[in-house]
Design an enzyme around this catalytic site. Structure first.
Site, PDB file in Angstrom:
ATOM      1  N   CYS A  86      55.251  27.052  30.738  1.00  0.00           N
ATOM      2  CA  CYS A  86      56.308  27.794  31.055  1.00  0.00           C
ATOM      3  C   CYS A  86      57.040  26.811  31.444  1.00  0.00           C
ATOM      4  CB  CYS A  86      56.408  28.972  31.066  1.00  0.00           C
ATOM      5  SG  CYS A  86      56.935  30.306  31.175  1.00  0.00           S
ATOM      6  N   HIS A 176      52.555  31.357  27.727  1.00  0.00           N
ATOM      7  CA  HIS A 176      51.589  31.638  27.871  1.00  0.00           C
ATOM      8  C   HIS A 176      50.036  31.499  27.432  1.00  0.00           C
ATOM      9  CE1 HIS A 176      54.054  31.662  31.943  1.00  0.00           C
ATOM     10  NE2 HIS A 176      54.575  32.271  31.748  1.00  0.00           N
ATOM     11  N   GLU A 178      47.611  31.470  29.183  1.00  0.00           N
ATOM     12  CA  GLU A 178      46.276  32.385  29.956  1.00  0.00           C
ATOM     13  C   GLU A 178      46.166  33.605  30.087  1.00  0.00           C
ATOM     14  OE1 GLU A 178      50.139  32.109  32.965  1.00  0.00           O
ATOM     15  OE2 GLU A 178      49.476  30.776  30.550  1.00  0.00           O
ATOM     16  N   SER A 230      27.881  44.570  54.337  1.00  0.00           N
ATOM     17  CA  SER A 230      28.062  45.404  55.011  1.00  0.00           C
ATOM     18  C   SER A 230      26.914  46.248  53.538  1.00  0.00           C
ATOM     19  CB  SER A 230      29.137  45.923  54.379  1.00  0.00           C
ATOM     20  OG  SER A 230      29.950  44.884  52.795  1.00  0.00           O
ATOM     21  N   VAL A 233      28.149  44.084  47.398  1.00  0.00           N
ATOM     22  CA  VAL A 233      28.511  42.714  46.061  1.00  0.00           C
ATOM     23  C   VAL A 233      28.543  41.097  47.408  1.00  0.00           C
ATOM     24  CG1 VAL A 233      28.103  41.284  44.769  1.00  0.00           C
ATOM     25  CG2 VAL A 233      28.272  43.577  44.074  1.00  0.00           C
ATOM     26  N   ASP A 234      29.249  41.307  47.729  1.00  0.00           N
ATOM     27  CA  ASP A 234      30.060  39.933  47.640  1.00  0.00           C
ATOM     28  C   ASP A 234      29.265  39.416  49.519  1.00  0.00           C
ATOM     29  OD1 ASP A 234      32.124  40.245  46.540  1.00  0.00           O
ATOM     30  OD2 ASP A 234      33.511  40.198  47.722  1.00  0.00           O
TER      31      ASP A 234
END
EC number: 6.3.5.2
Length: 520
Positions: A86, A176, A178, A230, A233-234
């Protein structure tokens, strides 16, 4: 952790498009490492990464405006393949001697591309004479090609919709590729990476794991690291990766604010202490948090109280341990990508983790962020590589403030217990029905409303529980999950019969937008 130069890297130059991250996702899905760099620092980024290929993103800017963004000349002088998308196509054309004009007819949404010439980028995908759906979003368009380029496909409003200079391996598209609305877009990007640039696509989580472990060792040396765990997952994947690198030099702190799901804190402690032999300090700060939150009804005030108390509690516990030189964080790639202002300098908006924002500066620690090059799905894949169970990796997102924002109005310990039990029953029914993995996020909300009911021979006046479930790809937009009525009836009956304090259950059928996923 800083990415060093590697031979098989794709550089994505960001001109401010809202979907630049999707380009990176498509490249990663093709098994190739890439980095997004804002156009203002693309020259330095190119020299640092020494990429095998470059992709130029879209932009809300117009190439015909004075001072609009440009790609650094080093890209075109280097001889590497270039794919302009683009705006990226338009600036490439202008910089190489072509022309761009504001379109007489803007083109937004679905369009059809007519292929009129075979091209190396189409191999195994498209052929001359075929027609394909694509997604357009542009006002400007190319009107004259630079030397060496030719048109290989057109659309009704873009006579230069797909252009190519096969000799220099320069390609430009007005649409686009993507986005999912261009069905063959990911394959086109894959062809550019593999067939045109000759990149193998052997970037994997096992390779990333080995590189990350070595980078952590190089950064930390023999110093100590503390990590806020915590149970999400992260932070869990980050902690395991750091632990693999430096072992007992890592201490994790789990601040239990009393706002977690049923048995969650105990389960996290058991998993990490028993199965991973990780030094984990479990701090029960529930009295402190709930004491300050009691009676607070404004959601933003709740968040601020929780954030402040978390930092204070974490800081106190870290000092008891004798401090540390490094703070481990589960920061992801979308959190560290610079947002691009095409009208001025780069607008850097690096987000802090909601729990540990400000801690590195307050405690004079350096950050260890082993996940900062990864997207969420890649973190899950890395978690699997590290041996985390699927049941943990695939858990639904859970907000940092926890149940505090699923209990609208004033918070009390009693209301939190009612909500915790209702939520556990709801999730249990979802798992029994085999629906958990089909739902992005599901949870119960305890409303600040009481209604009249009848149980047995007695009249009740108890709380209303709302059930929420949504489907989503990335959490940015969401649709409510379409349960059958039998399931909803079964879940509601269990909650009303088993949870003292609830006599009515409703289901939230609001999508995002206009609503948000969470109620607060």
């Amino acid at each position: 952790m800083t990415q060093t130069a590697q031979p098989d890297t794709v550089l994505i130059v960001d001109f401010g498009s809202q979907v630049t991250q999707l380009i990176a996702r498509r490249v990663r899905e093709a098994g190739v490492y890439c980095e997004i760099v804002p156009f203002q620092s693309a020259d330095a980024g190119f020299k640092r990464l020494q990429p095998k290929a470059v992709i130029l993103s879209g932009s809300p800017a117009s190439t015909v405006d004075e001072g609009s963004p440009r790609a650094p000349q080093i890209i075109f002088d280097s001889g590497v393949p270039v794919f302009g998308i683009c705006y990226g196509q338009q600036t490439m054309c202008m910089q190489l001697g072509g022309k761009v004009e504001s379109g007489h007819h803007r083109e937004f949404g679905r369009a059809f591309l007519d292929v009129n010439k075979d091209c190396a980028l189409f191999e195994g995908l498209w052929s001359s004479g075929s027609r394909h759906q694509v997604w357009m979003s542009h006002g400007d368009r190319v009107t004259a090609l630079p030397d060496g380029f030719e048109v290989v496909a057109t659309s009704s409003n873009a006579p230069y919709a797909f252009i190519a200079d096969e000799k220099r391996k320069y390609y430009g598209v007005q649409f686009h590729p993507e986005v999912v609305h261009t069905p063959d877009g990911a394959k086109l990007i894959g062809n550019f990476i593999h067939n045109i640039a000759g990149i193998k696509g052997d970037w994997s989580m096992s390779a990333y794991r080995a590189k990350a472990v070595q980078a952590i060792r190089d950064q930390v040396g023999d110093k100590r690291v503390i990590c806020a765990l915590s149970g999400g997952v992260d932070s869990s994947v980050a902690a395991l990766l750091i632990h693999e690198a430096v072992g007992d030099q890592l201490t994790c702190i789990l601040v239990d604010h009393g706002l977690m799901r049923k048995d969650e804190a105990a389960n996290v402690v058991a998993m990490f202490s028993e199965h991973y032999n990780l030094h984990l300090l479990h701090v029960d700060a529930s009295e402190r948090f709930i004491g300050e939150l009691e009676g607070v009804s404004d959601p933003e005030t709740k968040r601020k109280i929780i954030g402040r108390l978390f930092i204070e509690t974490f800081e106190e516990e870290a000092k008891k341990l004798g401090g540390a030189d490094f703070l481990g964080q589960g920061t992801l790639y979308p959190d560290v990508i610079e947002s691009v202002s095409f009208t001025g300098g780069p607008s850097v908006t690096i987000k802090s983790h909601h729990n540990v924002g400000g801690l590195p500066e307050r405690m004079n620690m350096q950050l260890v962020e082993p996940l900062r090059e990864l997207f969420k799905d890649e973190v899950r894949a890395l978690g699997k590589e590290l041996g985390l169970p699927d049941s943990f990796i695939g858990r639904h997102p859970f907000p940092g403030p926890g149940l505090a924002i699923r209990c609208p109005g004033g918070i009390t310990r009693e209301k939190l217990e009612i909500l915790r039990e209702a939520d556990a029953i709801y999730l249990d029914e979802i798992r029994k029905a085999g629906l958990y993995d089909a739902i992005w996020q599901a949870f119960a909300v305890l409303l600040p409303v009481q209604t009249v009911g009848v149980m047995g021979d007695g009249r009740t006046y108890e709380f209303v529980c709302a059930l929420r479930a949504v489907t989503s790809v990335d959490g940015m937009t969401a649709d409510f999950y379409h349960y059958d009525m039998e399931f909803l009836g079964r879940a509601a009956t269990r909650i009303i019969n088993e949870v003292r304090g609830i006599n009515r259950v409703v289901y939230d059928v609001t999508s995002k937008p206009p609503g948000t996923i969470e109620w607060e």
